[in-house]
Design an enzyme around this catalytic site. Sequence first.
Site, mmCIF file in Angstrom:
data_model
loop_
_atom_site.group_PDB
_atom_site.id
_atom_site.type_symbol
_atom_site.label_atom_id
_atom_site.label_comp_id
_atom_site.label_asym_id
_atom_site.label_seq_id
_atom_site.Cartn_x
_atom_site.Cartn_y
_atom_site.Cartn_z
ATOM 1 N N ASP A 141 -46.780 15.194 -18.309
ATOM 2 C CA ASP A 141 -45.790 14.902 -19.340
ATOM 3 C C ASP A 141 -45.731 15.997 -20.398
ATOM 4 O O ASP A 141 -44.854 15.970 -21.255
ATOM 5 C CB ASP A 141 -46.072 13.548 -19.998
ATOM 6 C CG ASP A 141 -45.191 12.453 -19.430
ATOM 7 O OD1 ASP A 141 -44.409 12.764 -18.500
ATOM 8 O OD2 ASP A 141 -45.271 11.314 -19.891
ATOM 9 N N ASP A 447 -50.200 -1.214 -19.598
ATOM 10 C CA ASP A 447 -50.992 -1.639 -18.455
ATOM 11 C C ASP A 447 -51.315 -3.133 -18.512
ATOM 12 O O ASP A 447 -51.122 -3.852 -17.534
ATOM 13 C CB ASP A 447 -52.277 -0.805 -18.369
ATOM 14 C CG ASP A 447 -52.782 -0.402 -19.744
ATOM 15 O OD1 ASP A 447 -52.564 -1.185 -20.688
ATOM 16 O OD2 ASP A 447 -53.386 0.667 -19.874
#
Length: 736
Positions: A141, A447
């Site tokens: 990223d 998550d």
Amino acid sequence: MGSDDQHLPLFETKTARGRVVYRVFAATVFAGICLIWAYRLSYIPREGEDGRWVWIGLIGVELWFGLYWVVTQALRWNQVYRRTFKDRLSHRYKNELPGVDVFVCTADPTIEPPIMVMNTVLSVMAYDYSSEKLGIYLSDDGGSELTFYAFLEACNFARYWIPYCKKFNVGPRSPAAYFVSISDQLGSRLTTDSDAIKIKKLYEEMEKRIETATKLGRIPEEARLKHKGFSQWKPYSSPRDHDTILQILIDGKDPNAIDIDGCRLPTLVYLAREKRPQHHHNFKAGSMNALIRVSSKISNGQIILNLDCDMYSNSSQSLLDALCFFMDEENGHEIAFVQFPQSFENVTKNELYDSLRVISNVEFHGADGFGGPLYVGTGCFHRRDTLCGRKFTQDCKIEWKRDDDQKRLQSAQELEEETRPLASCTYEQNTQWGNEMGLKYGCPVEDVITGLSIQCKGWKSAYFNPERKAFLGVTATTLPQTLVQHKRWSEGDFQILLSKYSPAWYGYGSISLGLQLCYCCYCLWAPNCLATLYYTIIPSLYLLKGISLFPQVSSPWFLPFAYVISAKYIYSLVEFLWSGGTILGWWNTQRIWLYKRTTSYLFAFIDTILKKLGFTDSTFIITAKVADEEVFQRYEKEIMEFGTSSPMFTILATLAMLNVFCFIGAVKRVIMVDSIFSIFEAMALQILLCGVLVLINWPLYQGLFLRKDKGKLPSSVAIKSFVLALVVCASFSLMY
Ligand SMILES: *[C@@H]1O[C@H](CO)[C@@H](O)[C@H](O)[C@H]1NC(C)=O
Ligand SMILES: CC(=O)N[C@H]1CO[C@H](CO)[C@@H](O)[C@@H]1O
């Protein structure tokens, strides 16, 4: 292979021993808590009497602590332990094991050094698994050429490293960790073990090239000319604004992709998804979702392993362990993910900061007993279809045998072209990605919320915590890092509680009550700050004033307090020692417990409430994984690292000063006014509480007044906290 073998399970689940004893013990503690509540309710000072409101506040606080304690029992009520049978798996399935894709996410080459990331990549490339079925995907990223360069280097080194690992069955398979582990032997075997020396030399050369490039911030010109991949970086590319960069460095389907022994290599793919300033990229969840789509076109493994870039595989067999769960004929079809514990390599002996020891070794086993642990974003194997939103039904047994080895007609380059649009900024518009598909967006702990929604669709998860740790990461090595990390976790968890996916109501009916409570333990971290702050401030101030808020020692009401406090802390110590910690480590953990609650959780609580009211926007802070040499030395000596001035430290220091003042005030009172006995008789618990707070804050006083190194607290914090605490104590003494 006998036919009996076919019926033996691939994993077994054992309930913890001593469960009954624990439950009886918990019941006695609960009885004590009820008596404390009864005491509080029956002795409320009358209207106009001293301390009426404070007393009512204490009722609220003790009610909260008691109820929260009840909730945390869910994590200890029904613990289970798992065991796998890898030999049965290999025996039964031989060449029919499924494809596995490994996703490694990195975001910033300065905070997460490329050489560390490559060690993670190499450690999974060298899994004991058939290379054709293994795909490794790196999502960058940061969109950094440095990371790509390091990846190319690692790809080249892997051609030597993988055969070496398999030939000598080495462990761990992260080269850096391996060379540290054999450094003693290497010294003595210098002349005999030439293979080890050769491979070490190769590694060191690679390490040097990568580190030089990282230090200079640019890559060597000849490397740039050698690989066409670099042409995807345009002059205008920046980490926040660039096209999709996708490179299949090794195509697992290509028979020419071989190591120096002529064996096939795993697929290796680099991805920097498209970034544009006007499009929100959704942090790690966004990159995971891009990887899910891209990998589905390239290797499409049925199992996905998600790893943080600082977490290398320490066991080349953990993949087979995970498969034992998924492929078990009896129960495997209901398991959506297998979570391994988050373990750390860099924890000092008496873990100065948080090491998640109790969460990993106790609490997650408890969640597992109620349907499965949380997904914590690393060290977790998923079934691809469940990650993509599939609901559980009894008949959805998965067909593991697939005709994957059919020849693909496209070249890697054509495949790249075709796949690239899947990682564009606009691909997800008007789709269910980030919502019903893939990881969920809009939550700092994407998550946990994703794992919860999978479990709410009827799936189970499994927790596997083998003796030899499967994955090892780096933990925070300074106090600010620790506190910031916990702020993010507790904030995310608290947001989940208030969101439409709250375990309290969204989970109702679709996961067990026990598992709902397990989630709530973590989701209620943030609001814990209020009760803790109350308990660290009010009783001490009243001690200063000489007003008792707890029963006298000679009163029978003293007993439930004494019992609950000692039972809780003795149990917590035993639990900590049992899970492998030290006594000093336990003491340090209690300190971090306090610091987290009075700062991280407080900020998380305030931020979440503000956000709910529409004021602030969330920001994702990556915690740095490296520290400079001096900081590292202090860490090794277990000296607490403050270093900067931050509002969090002002709060910690003010609380610490306040308790010192109150304690001194109490001592003064003993000397000047009363006799020790009468004071102690009336205020034993307050003196104890205040005294323990002073003791546990010892590193703070050192940091404020005694230390000279760079890691101490800045003097501005010392002055601020001193004045603040003095003002509070003085005005309190005058007011009442
Ligand atoms: C990591 O693996 C090595 C063997 O490869 C083992 O000796 C070591 O104990 C493992 N580390 C942990 C923390 O389990
Ligand atoms: C990033 C970091 O601090 N790494 C250290 C972790 O611990 C090992 C062994 O103690 C060190 O060698 C690393 O430098």
